[in-house]
Scaffold this motif. Structure first.
Motif, short mmCIF file in Angstrom:
data_model
loop_
_atom_site.label_atom_id
_atom_site.label_comp_id
_atom_site.label_asym_id
_atom_site.label_seq_id
_atom_site.Cartn_x
_atom_site.Cartn_y
_atom_site.Cartn_z
N GLY A 34 19.30 54.43 -4.26
CA GLY A 34 18.20 54.68 -3.35
C GLY A 34 17.00 55.37 -3.98
N GLU A 35 16.03 55.65 -3.12
CA GLU A 35 14.75 56.20 -3.58
C GLU A 35 14.88 57.63 -4.08
OE1 GLU A 35 12.38 54.29 -3.97
OE2 GLU A 35 12.65 52.61 -2.62
N LEU A 36 15.73 58.44 -3.46
CA LEU A 36 15.91 59.82 -3.93
C LEU A 36 16.50 59.83 -5.33
CD1 LEU A 36 15.85 62.86 -3.48
CD2 LEU A 36 18.08 62.68 -2.33
N ALA A 37 17.48 58.97 -5.57
CA ALA A 37 18.09 58.90 -6.90
C ALA A 37 17.06 58.48 -7.95
CB ALA A 37 19.26 57.92 -6.89
N ALA A 38 16.24 57.50 -7.60
CA ALA A 38 15.21 57.03 -8.54
C ALA A 38 14.19 58.13 -8.82
CB ALA A 38 14.52 55.79 -7.99
N ALA A 39 13.72 58.78 -7.77
CA ALA A 39 12.73 59.84 -7.94
C ALA A 39 13.25 60.95 -8.84
CB ALA A 39 12.33 60.40 -6.57
N MET A 40 14.49 61.39 -8.59
CA MET A 40 15.06 62.47 -9.38
C MET A 40 15.35 62.03 -10.81
SD MET A 40 14.90 65.05 -7.51
CE MET A 40 15.70 66.12 -8.70
N GLN A 41 15.71 60.77 -10.99
CA GLN A 41 15.98 60.28 -12.34
C GLN A 41 14.72 60.28 -13.19
OE1 GLN A 41 18.96 57.27 -13.08
NE2 GLN A 41 17.39 55.91 -13.94
N TYR A 42 13.65 59.72 -12.67
CA TYR A 42 12.41 59.63 -13.46
C TYR A 42 11.78 61.00 -13.62
CZ TYR A 42 13.24 54.84 -11.91
OH TYR A 42 13.83 53.64 -11.62
N PHE A 43 11.89 61.83 -12.60
CA PHE A 43 11.37 63.20 -12.66
C PHE A 43 12.10 63.98 -13.75
CE2 PHE A 43 11.13 67.60 -10.94
CZ PHE A 43 9.76 67.72 -10.85
N THR A 44 13.41 63.83 -13.83
CA THR A 44 14.21 64.54 -14.83
C THR A 44 13.92 64.02 -16.23
OG1 THR A 44 15.98 64.86 -13.20
CG2 THR A 44 16.57 65.14 -15.51
N GLN A 45 13.82 62.70 -16.37
CA GLN A 45 13.56 62.12 -17.68
C GLN A 45 12.19 62.54 -18.23
OE1 GLN A 45 13.84 57.93 -16.94
NE2 GLN A 45 16.07 57.90 -16.89
N ALA A 46 11.25 62.79 -17.34
CA ALA A 46 9.89 63.09 -17.76
C ALA A 46 9.80 64.36 -18.61
CB ALA A 46 8.98 63.22 -16.54
N PHE A 47 10.64 65.36 -18.32
CA PHE A 47 10.54 66.63 -19.04
C PHE A 47 10.76 66.42 -20.53
CE2 PHE A 47 11.47 68.08 -14.71
CZ PHE A 47 10.48 69.03 -14.56
N GLY A 48 11.79 65.65 -20.89
CA GLY A 48 12.07 65.42 -22.30
C GLY A 48 11.04 64.56 -23.00
N ALA A 49 10.28 63.79 -22.22
CA ALA A 49 9.27 62.90 -22.81
C ALA A 49 7.93 63.58 -23.01
CB ALA A 49 9.09 61.67 -21.92
N LYS A 50 7.74 64.77 -22.43
CA LYS A 50 6.41 65.43 -22.40
C LYS A 50 5.81 65.61 -23.79
CE LYS A 50 3.15 67.99 -20.33
NZ LYS A 50 2.31 68.50 -21.43
N GLN A 51 6.60 66.15 -24.74
CA GLN A 51 6.04 66.44 -26.06
C GLN A 51 5.96 65.23 -26.97
OE1 GLN A 51 4.49 69.10 -26.65
NE2 GLN A 51 5.14 70.32 -24.89
N PRO A 52 7.07 64.50 -27.19
CA PRO A 52 6.97 63.37 -28.12
C PRO A 52 6.19 62.18 -27.57
CG PRO A 52 9.17 63.47 -27.18
CD PRO A 52 8.46 64.71 -26.73
N HIS A 53 6.20 62.00 -26.24
CA HIS A 53 5.54 60.83 -25.64
C HIS A 53 4.76 61.25 -24.39
CE1 HIS A 53 7.79 58.04 -28.21
NE2 HIS A 53 8.87 58.75 -27.94
N PRO A 54 3.65 61.96 -24.56
CA PRO A 54 2.90 62.45 -23.39
C PRO A 54 2.40 61.33 -22.48
CG PRO A 54 1.63 62.74 -25.41
CD PRO A 54 3.01 62.38 -25.81
N ASP A 55 2.13 60.16 -23.05
CA ASP A 55 1.69 59.03 -22.21
C ASP A 55 2.84 58.54 -21.32
OD1 ASP A 55 3.04 58.20 -24.51
OD2 ASP A 55 1.94 56.32 -24.68
N LYS A 56 4.05 58.51 -21.88
CA LYS A 56 5.22 58.09 -21.08
C LYS A 56 5.59 59.16 -20.06
CE LYS A 56 5.36 54.67 -24.03
NZ LYS A 56 4.59 55.21 -25.16
N TYR A 57 5.33 60.42 -20.39
CA TYR A 57 5.53 61.51 -19.42
C TYR A 57 4.66 61.27 -18.19
CZ TYR A 57 4.76 66.14 -17.33
OH TYR A 57 4.61 67.19 -16.46
#
Length: 312
Positions: A34-57
């Protein structure tokens, strides 16, 4: 920083109350796809992407935020489907909407019965309100979220997540003939396709992106395909060239005999020495590249997540 806008992203509407479908739709509110699972998944993944891939963040946070807006659409639709039932079960006999739609007391009692029996927890525990549970009343669980810390792995996970979510919306559309709900579900389903293509493009923009992680595949084993069942079926997964690797599959027709002859794959051809040495060099190189990629984007001195001066 989040700022809530009360208007929905899509003009969600319903023609009439339908408690049974409201319960089914909970699958896309608190279910594993569902939508909650998707939102939390992408939200969580974003933190690790912030420094090496700011565009993907930026992309992950945009899509995560949109998924929260889709969660709002699903929740609002569920509430509208319970109009005249939700919060007013004891007074449902006086609900003009239900009486108009269901045409009579017997039919009215039937719709209340549907609301209670489709998922007893839905009305007994929540009073018919929307909570993060699926259509069986099972609470939402963080194990639905996949975040592996490697962006190429996460993006491939997201491709599968969007595919599953699209399929659930397709199935849901079979269980309602309300044209307004079909419009809403079609919108949500289509956005899954859009997000799929966004993740696909993001993955393609990261080079190299295969194999996942840092270490190269062991050249002694990567090309081998074992015939592990009775009968032989050949296809592009076990014959011809390995997609994107410039190597050919090596089909092991008799795996038991092969493993015995090679002493459990420990006896290898002498020509594998150079590929093994090349793989080791590649491992060292990729380790340095990945390490430098992260280090180069880490702030010096006091760490600060946001550059407020740059915000307009």
């Amino acid at each position: 920083m989040f700022h809530h806008v009360k208007e929905l992203q899509f003009n969600a509407r319903v023609s009439r109350p339908d408690p049974r479908f409201a319960n089914l739709l909970l699958e896309q509110f608190g279910g594993e796809n569902g939508e909650l699972a998707a939102a939390m998944q992408y939200f969580t993944q974003a933190f690790g992407a912030k420094q090496p891939h700011p565009d993907k963040y930026d992309m992950l946070m945009d899509i995560a935020t949109e998924e929260f807006s889709h969660l709002e659409i699903v929740g609002a639709t569920i509430q509208m489907l319970l109009k005249g039932v939700n919060g007013e079960l004891k007074n449902a006999a006086d609900s003009s909407e239900i009486m108009q739609v269901m045409e009579g007391k017997a039919a009215k009692e039937n719709i209340i019965h549907q609301a209670l029996t489709a998922n007893p927890q839905f009305c007994i525990i929540t009073g018919g309100g929307v909570t993060p549970r699926n259509s069986q009343g099972i609470p939402w669980c963080a194990s639905y979220v996949n975040s592996n810390g490697d962006l190429t792995v996460d993006l491939r996970t997201n491709l599968a997540s969007e595919s599953r979510a699209k399929l659930v919306y397709e199935h849901l559309m079979k269980f309602t003939d309300d044209p307004y709900i079909h419009e809403t579900l079609s919108f949500l389903m289509t956005r899954e396709v859009t997000h799929y293509k966004m993740f696909e493009a993001a993955l393609e923009s990261i080079q190299p992106n295969f194999p996942p992680g840092v270490l190269a595949a062991d050249p002694r084993y990567v090309q081998k395909v074992f015939n592990m069942s009775a009968g032989t079926v050949r296809g592009p997964w076990n014959e011809g060239e390995i997609p994107g690797m410039g190597k050919k599959w090596e089909y092991i027709e008799e795996p038991i005999a092969y493993v015995s002859e090679t002493n459990g794959l420990s006896k290898q051809e002498k020509e594998m020495e150079k590929p093994l040495a090349d793989a080791e060099k590649l491992n060292k190189k990729m380790s340095e590249v990945k390490s430098e990629e992260v280090k180069s984007t880490e702030p010096k001195g006091v760490a600060q997540w946001s550059d407020y001066e740059a915000v307009v």
